[in-house]
Structure formats: structure tokens, C-alpha cells
Design a protein around this motif. Structure first.
Motif: not given
Lengths: 259, 325
Positions: B213, B215-217
Motif C-alpha cells: 500500500x 508504494x501506491x498499490x
């Protein structure tokens, strides 16, 4: 590009419980800002609100404004996923993806952002990020090996490489050295010094010497009383904070008289 | 309600070193009773398994060389008879798994990562209840209701996807087909596979979920990066338990299918391959001792086959685990 962060009147909740109250501060671009304070004072909670990771916990929410580059992170229509792609995060314990190689770990974020990456571009990103994290020399011959095979300090630098691979504007670090030995800690601290040329860095630490060593500005968080919400007591340049703090509570904490 | 209070712990060092020599572990009555009970239970399971195997082998041995007429009309010797039944068993089980596994994984993910708590808990509860429904009930429902109700679907599949061998041939007019048997089996497989998948999905370390999350998932990307890799072996184990149920299920298949020992992959036609278990259930009323020994021998074939499938699955999982270590 490093960006500044302007925080105004932020309240942070877990459900109905107010954890952090009334925070105002300006975090400078291209500088290292450290948060110190006793356990449970809300500094990690506040850090996690800076990239909207706080709301991952069910019932957790944030009130107030956190403005990066003229845009409120909590404004309407802002996608938390997009926020997290520009505000990277390094966690307390190293958490490389266990099933991925060193190479794939570094690329994990880039693969989220762009579906297909050319092999040459991928190689370039991996080398640049690992060099940026001072890890390249140690792992360049075993990029295909699992990331979990590295030492704790190397794993943490791998996580930093993974975070900077997507070239975020801001890098948040939540006690990044608390699980590391002194030598690895010093490697990560050196790295923080280098990284601040390119990124705005916000770091939470329990170690006041570390805050004094690595940061340009320091924020001291404390609880008003047990059971009361945490709040920002003082925010000043690190030099002033450790030599001549404005608030007597800060001085008491820094000189080890409590906390 | 009782609370454990620290005061109840006796004062002083719990095991004075001068009384118990270091070479001898500290044992009390509880330890001895528990260890012998655990040992006995483990031994008993092995004994029962061996006894079943011996029973099947001894009673089934004559069944492997009977007169050709006993195996008729679809086969002339034991191996072709058992082979055809084994084909039917595998076909129904594989089809059931093809339907059940995607469903079960989707359900498990929904419960563990998508649904709000107040929805996830009742959904999980209902699915667990599904596991408690006796297979006879599923058989009744499948054989009486689902066969008729699904006729339009079966005909549609035959008309539009008939070029695909599985759906080709002349569709059955009653609906008693392998297709419906597989659907009923899949409904019986879903609860167990879902329960285990949900359990392992929920055990994904928060640390890994946050890594993704952070990492921008998106939620799905987080599941792909953190949850699924972490749960792989558990999911395989859950699917294997489900497969075991699908391979061995008797009543539900026997009540849906008028099967015969034959080989056909046209699952919408009346040429329905019987499964080993349903064939035993259907033929057991036959008083002929020759036939009985043949049935017992097919039971042994199923026993060995299930064992091999489980063994293979476990080998695959351990090998995958070792590769990661």
C-alpha cells in the motif's frame, strides 16, 4: 522534485478516539524533519497521515489540511493511492516482498505505476535506486536472489531503494533504524544525508541522538496527560531545539528528565 | 469467566535445579497422559488406514480377474473397467474444481479483504453452514430441482458453445448430466476451500500489506503483491481438501447421474461416465459376490488414486516453499 508540506489544524482519530490533536507545522522542502517524543504520543500516527496510510486501519480518519505543492492531500477527489505514489514510506521493520528477488523488489513500485517497463529501463531503475540506497556494491552480483536473504540493514536499504525507485517527492520514515544494529544504523543515517538533496524527508525516531545527527528541523510530540490526545509541543530547527528549546517540556524530555 | 492472575504463580524458582538433574526433562502426570494420548491417537490413525488398505486388498483381489461378463457391457476386464470409472471420477472432480476454486478464492478474498466487517461475518457463517449440509440433501436438490431448472442453460451451452468438445453432442433431455454433477460437487467443495483460503488470507502479515500500500498499490495490487504470494501453499492445501471431497463424494453424484463406466467428455449428453464412488453406491445392491469384489477393488483404486493426488500436491507445495527459502 522535493516538495514542502503545510499542515494546518490536523486532528487524527481511531474511530471515536482522538489520537492526535491540533497539529500545525510547515515541513521544508529538501530538508530532513524529525519527530521525537515518548511512545504513544502519536508521532507515528501523524507520519502515517502524511501519505494517507493512517486510513488503512478500519475506522481511522483525519481532519484538517495537509497541503503538498498547493494541493490538499485530503481534498475531495484526491485518490489515496495516487498520494502514496508521490509520498513514499519506509517502515519500522524491513519488509521486502519475500517471494520476490532483489531486482523485482526494487521494481515493485515502478511496475504498479507503469504496466510494462523495457528491460533496459528496468535495469537502469534498479541500478540507480540501489546506488541511491548505497546497496549497489553489495548486491550487484546477486540481483536475482531473494530479498529476504540480505541482512536486516541491507533489507532496510533495499526497502529505501524500493521507495525511491518511483522517484517520490517526499519520503516518510517510521523509525527506520529501530530494528537495526549500530553499523547498519549508521549506513542508513549516511544515506538520509545524501537523500535530502533530492527528497523531502520526514523521519520518526525514538533516538534523540539520531534526530540531532540527521535532521534539520525537529518536532516534539507529547501527551497532554495519560488518556489525552497527543499534540505537537514544539517545532523548531534542530540546533535550537537541542540547545535552547522554547518549551520547558521539550527541555525536560531532551535532557532525559522524563519520557 | 475467569481471569488469570499473576499472584497464583508460586513464589520462588519454579524448578529448583538441585532436585531435577539436567539430563531428565521435567515431567508431571499431565505431560505423560498427554504424550501417550497424542502418541496413541497418531498410531491409531495409521492402524486404521492400514486396516482399510488390507481389507480393500484382500476382499478386492478376486475382483481383478472375473469373467468378462461381470465387467460388461462397457468393459471386458478389470483394468479397463476401473480405468473408465477413474476417468469419470477425475472428470467430475476436475470440472468441479474448475468451478469451485475461482469461486472459493473470490469469496475468501471478499470476506478477508473487501467486505465490511458487518457483512463479512454473516457471509463467512453462511458458507460454513453450507459445509454442514448432508450430501444426500445436495443430491436430492441436484437430482430433482437443479437438473430441470438448468435445462435452458445446458441447451444454450450446447447450441452456442457446441464446437467446444466438452459441450458438444446431443444434449440430455432430462438434465441428469456430468455438468450438473460437477456443479453440485463444486457447491460441496466451496465451503472447505473458502474456509481455508480465508484463514490464510487473513494471516498475511500487516507489514507486507503496508509495504504494498505504501508504494501506491490499489487494493487488488496489494492482494497480488502481498496476500496471494504469502498464501499460496495454504490455498493449494485448501484446494486439495476440496479435491479430496470431490473425488470421494458418493451420494450426490449417484443421485444426479445415471452413469456407466464409459469414457466421454461430452458433459451435456446422456453418455455419462460414472465415478468410482457413485458406481459403488449404485451397484452395491447387486447381491452377486463377483460384482461385490470388483466394486471393492475399484474402491482400492480410488483409495490409491486419492493418496497419490494428495502426495503429488504436497510435493509441489514443499518444492515451491523450498525454492523461496
Amino acid at each position: 522534485m522535493a516538495k514542502s508540506i503545510d499542515v494546518s489544524d490536523v486532528n487524527i482519530y481511531y474511530g471515536d478516539f482522538l489520537a492526535v490533536q491540533g497539529v500545525n507545522m510547515s515541513i521544508r522542502a529538501g530538508a530532513v524533519t524529525a519527530f521525537i517524543g515518548p511512545s504513544g504520543c502519536g508521532k507515528s500516527t501523524f507520519l502515517r497521515s502524511l501519505n494517507r496510510m493512517h486510513e488503512v486501519i478500519p475506522g481511522a480518519r483525519v481532519e484538517g489540511k495537509i497541503v503538498v505543492d498547493g494541493q490538499d492531500l485530503y481534498g475531495p477527489g484526491i485518490d489515496p493511492v495516487a498520494v502514496r505514489r508521490t509520498v513514499g514510506m519506509v517502515f519500522q521493520r524491513p519488509n521486502p516482498f519475500p517471494t520476490m528477488s532483489i531486482y523485482d523488489n526494487v521494481l515493485a513500485g515502478s511496475r504498479l505505476n507503469a504496466k510494462k517497463i523495457k528491460k533496459a529501463d528496468a535495469d537502469e531503475i534498479v541500478e540507480r535506486s540501489l546506488r541511491g540506497a548505497n546497496l549497489w556494491q553489495e548486491v550487484k552480483d546477486r540481483l536475482g536472489k531473494p530479498g529476504m536473504g540480505l541482512s536486516g540493514g541491507q533489507q532496510q536499504r533495499l526497502c529505501i531503494a524500493r521507495a525511491i525507485a518511483v522517484q517520490p517527492e517526499i519520503l516518510l520514515m517510521d523509525e527506520p533504524c529501530s530494528a537495526l544494529d549500530p553499523i547498519s544504523t549508521s549506513a542508513v543515517e549516511d544515506l538520509i544525508h545524501q537523500l535530502k538533496d533530492d527528497y523531502t524527508i520526514v523521519i520518526v525516531t525514538h533516538n534523540m541522538q539520531q534526530a540531532a545527527r540527521v535532521s534539520d528541523d525537529t518536532g516534539f510530540f507529547n501527551l497532554k496527560a495519560t488518556g489525552e490526545p497527543g499534540h505537537l509541543v514544539e517545532f523548531n530547527p534542530t540546533k535550537k531545539m537541542f540547545a535552547n528549546p522554547d518549551d520547558p517540556a521539550t527541555e525536560a524530555y531532551i535532557s532525559g528528565r522524563f519520557g | 469467566m475467569s481471569t488469570i492472575e499473576p499472584q497464583t504463580v508460586p513464589e520462588g524458582p519454579p524448578t529448583p535445579s538441585d532436585e531435577t538433574p539436567e539430563s531428565q526433562p521435567v515431567t508431571g502426570w499431565g505431560d505423560r497422559i498427554f504424550s501417550s494420548a497424542a502418541f496413541g491417537a497418531g498410531l491409531l490413525i495409521l492402524l486404521v488406514l492400514a486396516a482399510v488398505f488390507v481389507f480393500l486388498a484382500v476382499q478386492g483381489a478376486p475382483g481383478t480377474h472375473q469373467a468378462a461378463s461381470v465387467y460388461g457391457p462397457y468393459a471386458t476386464n478389470f483394468w479397463s473397467y476401473a480405468g473408465k470409472l477413474l476417468f469419470g471420477t477425475a472428470l467430475a472432480a476436475v470440472l468441479a474444481m474448475l468451478i469451485a476454486v475461482p469461486f472459493a478464492l473470490g469469496l475468501a478474498l471478499f470476506i478477508s479483504h473487501y467486505a465490511p466487517r458487518r457483512l463479512a461475518v454473516p457471509v463467512a457463517y453462511v458458507i460454513d453452514l453450507l459445509a454442514a449440509v448432508p450430501s444426500v440433501v445436495f443430491g436430492l436438490w441436484g437430482g430433482r430441482a437443479l437438473t430441470h431448472a438448468s435445462l435452458p442453460v445446458q441447451h444454450w451451452l450446447n447450441q452456442h458453445l457446441g464446437w467446444f468438445p466438452l459441450f458438444g453432442g446431443t444434449p440430455s433431455s432430462t438434465g441428469h448430466t456430468v455438468f450438473i454433477a460437477a456443479v453440485v460437487l463444486s457447491i460441496m467443495v466451496i465451503p472447505i476451500t473458502t474456509a481455508i483460503a480465508r484463514e490464510v488470507f487473513q494471516q498475511t502479515p500487516k507489514l507486507l500489506e503496508e509495504a504494498a500500500l505504501g508504494l501506491g498499490a490499489t487494493r487488488w495490487e496489494m492482494i497480488k503483491y502481498a496476500v496471494l504470494p504469502h498464501s499460496r501453499s495454504g490455498v493449494v492445501a485448501g484446494a486439495m481438501l476440496g479435491l479430496g471431497r470431490a473425488l470421494g463424494e458418493t451420494m450426490a453424484v449417484a443421485m444426479v447421474l445415471n452413469g456407466n463406466p464409459l469414457v466421454s467428455i461430452r458433459i451435456l449428453t446422456t453418455d455419462s461416465p460414472a465415478t468410482i464412488a457413485s458406481n459403488i453406491a449404485n451397484e452395491y445392491k447387486n447381491e452377486d459376490p463377483h460384482m461385490q469384489s470388483v466394486l471393492i477393488a475399484t474402491g482400492l483404486v480410488l483409495f490409491v488414486f486419492t493418496f497419490l493426488v494428495n502426495f503429488a500436491a504436497r510435493t509441489i507445495v514443499t518444492r515451491a516453499e523450498r525454492r523461496l527459502a
